[in-house]
Write an enzyme that holds these catalytic residues in place. Sequence first.
Site: not given
Ligand code: PMV
Length: 323
Positions: A107-108, A110-113, A154
């Site tokens: 949830g931090l 990482s894939s976008a970074a 992200d």
């Molecule tokens: O878990 P992460 O870091 O990929 O965050 C997802 C955030 C969501 O709102 C659940 C999905 C999104 O695309 O915004």
Amino acid sequence: MKIEAFAPGKVILFGEHSVVHKRPAIAVAINKGVDVLLTTRDDNIIKVEVPSINYSQESELINKRLDFELDSQNKMITDYIYEVINLFEFEQGFNLNVDIRMYLGAGLGSSAAVTVSCMKALSILAGVEMNKKTIAKQARNIEIKIQGAASPIDTSMSTYGGIIYIDENFELERIKFDMDLQLIVSNCQISGNTGKLVESVRQKYVKYPEIVENIFNAMQEIAKNAKDALENGNSELIGDLMNLNQGLLDSIGVNTVELSDMVYLSRKYGAKGSKLTGSGGGGCIIAFCPENIDTIYEELSKKYATFKCEQSDEGVYAKIIEN
Ligand code: PMV
């Protein structure tokens, strides 16, 4: 030629999941992220290395391009890298070392970074001018292609850094907040699957449209109030709003026993607010600790992987270290 690039990860303070349904959200770029080192070679081999997952693979450039087919089943972190490589044409081979200095799939962001840092470095090598707006847009397209659905959160955070309010039209506004936010991140080390969780929320919305609509509307009010609370430095309100947001995230089914345990533990030792961050189903919580930060850190660390999280005002950057 040698190019270095960095892109930060992020935590979502308010509005995960509701943002997918066009409600506002607030996120903070953090000082943990992805470092890329790109070194050209004299042959036409592209070598991708990701030490944190023991990945090393050589492929051949044919007619300036790499022949890469996305295997939609697996959704590997390396898919993002190859999708970025596929955006460009290259005159020569290179070694691409991707150093992920953050938890993966927690949830931090990482894939976008990974996507944004690789895009910055590779665009320089390919001689393609890309401003931040283009990087954020292209990176989001790659996330959508691989994940199915993705808000711009992200990829925007990795690109621009700072604390950002994303409104219901996905317009970005930088929030002015001069203090250190005093956040702690704890990770239960069970990975949630963003795609599946986003889909499960969508199904709840279809099944109980009025109820879930009201939950999203409440999340929207929370994010709007939180923007003012941050701008006015109102810690009491920031904490309360995080706790309210956590209750609503629980109600749409993305909370878990482990996340709750971390949330209540942090509150017990003095966090003003705490909630899951990102898609949930595992991964991390953030605890807002303007007081007692050391005690809360110590207590969470006894049971969970924990770090004090500083915000990163800078987004993606790159420098040519050898020409
Ligand atoms: O878990 P992460 O870091 O990929 O965050 C997802 C955030 C969501 O709102 C659940 C999905 C999104 O695309 O915004």
